[in-house]
Design a protein around this motif. Structure first.
Motif, PDB file in Angstrom:
ATOM      1  N   PRO A  48       0.829  -1.210   0.000  1.00  0.00           N
ATOM      2  CA  PRO A  48       0.000   0.000   0.000  1.00  0.00           C
ATOM      3  C   PRO A  48       0.861   1.257   0.000  1.00  0.00           C
ATOM      4  O   PRO A  48       2.003   1.246   0.469  1.00  0.00           O
ATOM      5  CB  PRO A  48      -0.794  -0.114   1.307  1.00  0.00           C
ATOM      6  CG  PRO A  48       0.000  -1.045   2.164  1.00  0.00           C
ATOM      7  CD  PRO A  48       0.671  -2.005   1.222  1.00  0.00           C
TER       8      PRO A  48
ATOM      9  N   SER B 176       2.565   4.561   0.996  1.00  0.00           N
ATOM     10  CA  SER B 176       2.980   5.028   2.312  1.00  0.00           C
ATOM     11  C   SER B 176       2.164   6.251   2.717  1.00  0.00           C
ATOM     12  O   SER B 176       1.622   6.965   1.871  1.00  0.00           O
ATOM     13  CB  SER B 176       4.471   5.364   2.315  1.00  0.00           C
ATOM     14  OG  SER B 176       4.744   6.387   1.375  1.00  0.00           O
TER      15      SER B 176
ATOM     16  N   HIS C  14      -7.080  -3.598  10.602  1.00  0.00           N
ATOM     17  CA  HIS C  14      -6.600  -2.308  10.106  1.00  0.00           C
ATOM     18  C   HIS C  14      -5.200  -1.943  10.608  1.00  0.00           C
ATOM     19  O   HIS C  14      -4.711  -0.859  10.281  1.00  0.00           O
ATOM     20  CB  HIS C  14      -7.586  -1.213  10.506  1.00  0.00           C
ATOM     21  CG  HIS C  14      -9.020  -1.576  10.299  1.00  0.00           C
ATOM     22  ND1 HIS C  14      -9.534  -1.859   9.048  1.00  0.00           N
ATOM     23  CD2 HIS C  14     -10.043  -1.748  11.176  1.00  0.00           C
ATOM     24  CE1 HIS C  14     -10.820  -2.167   9.166  1.00  0.00           C
ATOM     25  NE2 HIS C  14     -11.150  -2.111  10.446  1.00  0.00           N
TER      26      HIS C  14
ATOM     27  N   GLU D 164      -2.692  -0.767   8.036  1.00  0.00           N
ATOM     28  CA  GLU D 164      -3.033   0.382   7.185  1.00  0.00           C
ATOM     29  C   GLU D 164      -2.025   1.491   7.473  1.00  0.00           C
ATOM     30  O   GLU D 164      -1.749   1.801   8.635  1.00  0.00           O
ATOM     31  CB  GLU D 164      -4.456   0.824   7.504  1.00  0.00           C
ATOM     32  CG  GLU D 164      -5.079   1.689   6.439  1.00  0.00           C
ATOM     33  CD  GLU D 164      -4.793   3.158   6.683  1.00  0.00           C
ATOM     34  OE1 GLU D 164      -4.343   3.821   5.732  1.00  0.00           O
ATOM     35  OE2 GLU D 164      -4.987   3.624   7.803  1.00  0.00           O
TER      36      GLU D 164
END
Length: 309
Positions: free
Chosen positions: A88, A90, A285, A288
């Motif tokens: 993902p 940054s 999460h 994330e």
């Protein structure tokens, strides 16, 4: 055009490289495999797709019409896989306008949060926060549904809902607070006298378990009388200032009330445990990027805060 059942998806990269190179040896070099291994892979492709795919001609290996039709489909599929499997993006605090929602304790909101927010805004000027109460619903549903990003400062819990991650964060020494007019207590309390005093405490809005203080007293065959349960420290401290009750709270919170109210510090029984605060988030999460960033900021701030406390 559908992929045959039981098709080995690893062959997609082989197919795309063969179509691009149109040469078995060069394709093998690109894929870092042996020439016999690639020849075997080409054989499997031909069998799976029921088509020769590459045919030797006077001008070299040439793709069949079926291979040419498949090529853009395979390239698109590989590109989508590469994009989907990429790490993902940054988190960029300097440009982010992310609003974080924290469920916190009175202690964090009063003692630590103002300095924490002020520090973050120096290098993350667009972020903002909403502060919520810690409730059973926060722990059982709020974290999982992303209504709450993190729970900050809750005392360590032995049991939490499934999927919820708890990590040590910081600890704080507990002290007692008594009114300056209260002649029934000196500078320190033994556990027997402590249990005989009237007490004011914060309501356990998390609803998870008895307080550590009551658990400690139970281990010593003692109980206490709680005359008031309050939702915040300032209200509880005001009750203490006007009665002969005491309350037990983190030292740095208690020190703030000394300048505000006619109250004084009393050393608690040595048997009482320290306050071991935690960071709580949901496993769904935790990776994330913005949550991982916030988690690290809280850890770093607590480390520096303990160092200067």
């Amino acid at each position: 055009m559908s992929i045959p059942r039981h098709f080995d998806l690893n062959l997609l990269r082989v197919f795309e490289t063969l179509m691009r190179e149109r040469h078995v040896t060069r394709a093998a070099e690109k894929l870092h495999v042996s020439q016999p291994a690639l020849s075997h892979a080409l054989k499997r492709l031909r069998e799976s797709l029921d088509d020769p795919l590459l045919v030797r001609t006077e001008s070299g290996m040439q793709p069949t019409p079926r291979a040419l039709a498949l090529l853009p489909v395979v390239q698109q599929a590989l590109a989508m896989l590469q994009e989907g499997l990429a790490p993902p993006a940054s988190f960029s605090p300097a440009s982010s306008t992310r609003r974080f929602t924290l469920a916190t304790t009175d202690y964090f909101e009063e003692v630590m949060y103002p300095g924490f927010l002020s520090q973050l805004l120096t290098y993350a000027p667009g972020i903002s926060f909403s502060i919520e109460l810690i409730t059973p619903e926060v722990l059982s549903e709020g974290l999982e549904s992303r209504q709450i990003d993190m729970v900050v400062g809750l005392d360590s819990q032995e049991e939490l809902p499934g999927g919820v991650l708890q990590a040590p964060w910081m600890h704080e020494e507990l002290v007692c607070l008594a009114a300056t007019h209260n002649q029934g207590v000196g500078e320190a309390l033994g556990i027997q006298q402590f249990s005989r005093m009237m007490h004011v405490e914060l309501a356990d809005i998390s609803g998870l378990r008895p307080s550590n203080i009551d658990s400690c007293l139970t281990q010593h065959g003692l109980t206490r009388r709680v005359i008031s349960k309050n939702l915040n420290y300032i209200a509880a401290a005001r009750v203490v200032a006007l009665t002969d009750a005491i309350m037990t709270l983190p030292r740095q919170m208690a020190e703030r009330f000394i300048a505000m109210l006619p109250v004084r510090l009393v050393e608690p029984p040595e048997e009482l445990p320290a306050l071991n605060m935690t960071l709580i988030q949901h496993a769904l999460h935790a990776n994330e990027p913005s949550i991982a960033w916030l988690n690290q900021q809280l850890i770093d701030f607590a480390r520096a805060f303990n160092g200067r406390a």
